[in-house]
Design a protein around this motif. Structure first.
Motif, PDB file in Angstrom:
ATOM      1  N   ALA A   1     -31.533 -95.063  -6.451  1.00  0.00           N
ATOM      2  CA  ALA A   1     -30.321 -94.408  -5.923  1.00  0.00           C
ATOM      3  C   ALA A   1     -30.353 -92.897  -6.071  1.00  0.00           C
ATOM      4  O   ALA A   1     -29.707 -92.190  -5.306  1.00  0.00           O
ATOM      5  N   VAL A   2     -31.047 -92.393  -7.078  1.00  0.00           N
ATOM      6  CA  VAL A   2     -31.051 -90.937  -7.272  1.00  0.00           C
ATOM      7  C   VAL A   2     -32.480 -90.411  -7.335  1.00  0.00           C
ATOM      8  O   VAL A   2     -33.403 -91.125  -7.724  1.00  0.00           O
ATOM      9  N   THR A   3     -32.632 -89.147  -6.989  1.00  0.00           N
ATOM     10  CA  THR A   3     -33.952 -88.517  -7.056  1.00  0.00           C
ATOM     11  C   THR A   3     -34.201 -88.042  -8.497  1.00  0.00           C
ATOM     12  O   THR A   3     -33.281 -87.985  -9.309  1.00  0.00           O
ATOM     13  N   ASP A   4     -35.446 -87.658  -8.775  1.00  0.00           N
ATOM     14  CA  ASP A   4     -35.768 -87.152 -10.117  1.00  0.00           C
ATOM     15  C   ASP A   4     -34.929 -85.907 -10.425  1.00  0.00           C
ATOM     16  O   ASP A   4     -34.407 -85.758 -11.520  1.00  0.00           O
ATOM     17  N   ASP A   5     -34.801 -85.013  -9.442  1.00  0.00           N
ATOM     18  CA  ASP A   5     -34.042 -83.782  -9.679  1.00  0.00           C
ATOM     19  C   ASP A   5     -32.572 -84.080  -9.966  1.00  0.00           C
ATOM     20  O   ASP A   5     -31.954 -83.455 -10.817  1.00  0.00           O
ATOM     21  N   GLU A   6     -32.009 -85.046  -9.235  1.00  0.00           N
ATOM     22  CA  GLU A   6     -30.600 -85.394  -9.470  1.00  0.00           C
ATOM     23  C   GLU A   6     -30.406 -85.953 -10.878  1.00  0.00           C
ATOM     24  O   GLU A   6     -29.421 -85.660 -11.546  1.00  0.00           O
ATOM     25  N   LEU A   7     -31.399 -86.739 -11.320  1.00  0.00           N
ATOM     26  CA  LEU A   7     -31.286 -87.318 -12.658  1.00  0.00           C
ATOM     27  C   LEU A   7     -31.329 -86.222 -13.723  1.00  0.00           C
ATOM     28  O   LEU A   7     -30.539 -86.220 -14.675  1.00  0.00           O
TER      29      LEU A   7
END
Ligand code: HEM
Length: 395
Positions: free
Chosen positions: A215-221
């Motif tokens: 659901a989320v990208t590495d950067d979002e995490l």
């Protein structure tokens, strides 16, 4: 009418500038100019503030494209607080494991142990101690470290980077960018470690959820963990000294909690309502269409600042609103915001504030300010108000 100059002058102590109450009574939707950015609308009544915070006609994401009304030269809007649904909902969902009932119950036990240790250490030397550096900061920092799984031993490295996130004029733009870059690298490193070797902490749970759902990208995490780490202790470690200051400047308030600990949960809600922690107005929202509030038409695309500090003292909702009533109920304050961006960490913040007051009033019933309330030093150039030092004694 001429726009008012904002923030109002008395923004560094806990008193609210009388201009807020005047506007709420006479000009509930007014125009203000900040030191930088577009002129904004300031909304001061409880019902209108609720609408601005929770109605889909107001956007946070537009702050990325606009000349946001602000107190700093640069516009540093970004992260989860500058997203709109559905992106915001998707990113926020990685935190769904953060405050399950089991995790919060475990945290309460740990919070009691940590607060008790710190209270003992604080008075061990018999000297006055600093309620900020010797109690509130280590307490809230250890709690957020344990929740996330960030090594407490690394605090010397990440603390100043995290604090830079809440600074306004107290640091330069270069310092802010370099702090954000360092924190980003540090968190990315931790995420990589947990991917390789998962533990029972929140970062590992988020990493697992990311790989299951995509659901989320590495950067979002990285961004979410950074926000939770920074928001997770800097706010509570500022709010707790504010609470102690308010309770001890009028000692009968503290004594009431000593003799009636069952009042502590409602006292925490009342202090959340009463203490105007936010120094410069909350993150502005932008209207997606024309909206009418308290009879004033706000055009589409306009920045609107929801003044929760005065909404929390609206006489239409709170009887005798400028009085601290530790048993006030009901208490629908907006201290943790409302709507999509409602404070993600509210369960943890409440728990920490309650446990800290339970432990301090039980272990240190004679606690008092060492100095006159008027000589307490306050933070400056930050988004939040709070004492920078709060010297306390039990002698
Ligand atoms: C007394 C302490 C705290 C206060 C007064 C506070 C207040 C707030 C407020 C008013 C908002 C909404 C901002 C907006 O709508 O523009 C917010 C959002 C947030 N808070 Fe807190 N907070 C506290 C503690 C915490 C803690 C302990 C954590 C983490 C564990 C945390 C994490 C967050 C996050 C991640 C958001 C952004 C949520 C989103 O945009 O969806 N806060 N907080």
């Amino acid at each position: 009418m001429e726009p008012h100059v904002f923030p109002f002058p008395r923004a560094e102590r806990l008193e609210l500038d009388p201009e807020y109450a005047r506007l709420q009574a006479e000009e509930p939707v007014s125009q203000v100019v900040f030191p930088y950015g577009e002129p904004a609308w300031l909304v001061t009544r409880y019902e209108d503030v609720r609408t601005v915070l929770s109605d889909g006609r107001f956007s946070r994401a537009l702050s990325l494209e606009r000349d946001v009304p602000r107190v700093t030269v640069e516009n540093f809007s970004g992260g989860i607080v500058a997203m709109d649904p559905p992106e915001h909902t998707r990113v926020r969902s990685v935190c769904q494991y953060a405050f399950t009932a089991r995790r919060v119950a475990r945290l309460r036990e740990r919070a009691t142990v940590i607060a008790t240790e710190l209270a003992k250490e604080a008075i061990a030397g018999g000297e006055p101690f600093d309620g900020v550096e010797d109690f509130a900061v280590p307490f809230t920092l250890r709690m957020i470290c344990e929740l996330l799984g960030v090594p407490y031993g690394d605090r010397g490295r990440f603390r100043q980077w995290a604090e830079a996130g809440l600074a306004t004029t107290s640091i330069s733009e270069e310092e802010r960018l370099s702090a954000a870059g360092n924190l980003w690298e540090y968190i990315s490193g931790l995420l990589a470690e947990r991917r390789a070797d998962p533990q029972g902490d929140l970062i590992s749970a988020m990493v697992a959820s990311q790989s299951e759902t995509g659901a989320v990208t590495d950067d979002e995490l990285v961004m979410v963990v950074m926000t939770v780490l920074a928001a997770g202790y800097e706010t509570t470690s500022t709010e707790l000294p504010n609470f102690l200051y308010v309770l001890l400047e009028t000692p009968s308030r503290y004594r009431e909690l000593v003799s009636r600990p069952s009042v502590i949960p409602s006292a925490v809600e009342e202090l959340m309502r009463y203490v105007p922690m936010e120094a410069n107005g909350a993150s502005p929202r932008f209207t997606l269409e024309e909206v009418t509030l308290s009879g004033t038409r706000i055009p589409a695309g306009a920045p609107v600042v929801a003044a929760t500090v005065i909404a929390n003292r609206d006489p239409a909702v709170f009887a005798d609103p400028h009085r601290l009533d530790l048993t006030r109920a009901p208490n629908p304050h907006l201290g943790f915001g409302l709507g999509a961006h409602y404070c993600l960490g509210a369960p943890l913040a409440r728990l920490e504030l309650q446990v800290a007051l339970e432990v301090l009033t039980a272990a240190l019933p004679a606690l008092r300010l060492t100095d006159e309330p008027g000589s307490v030093e306050w933070k400056a150039g930050m988004m939040v108000r709070g004492p920078s030092k709060l010297m306390l004694t039990v002698q």
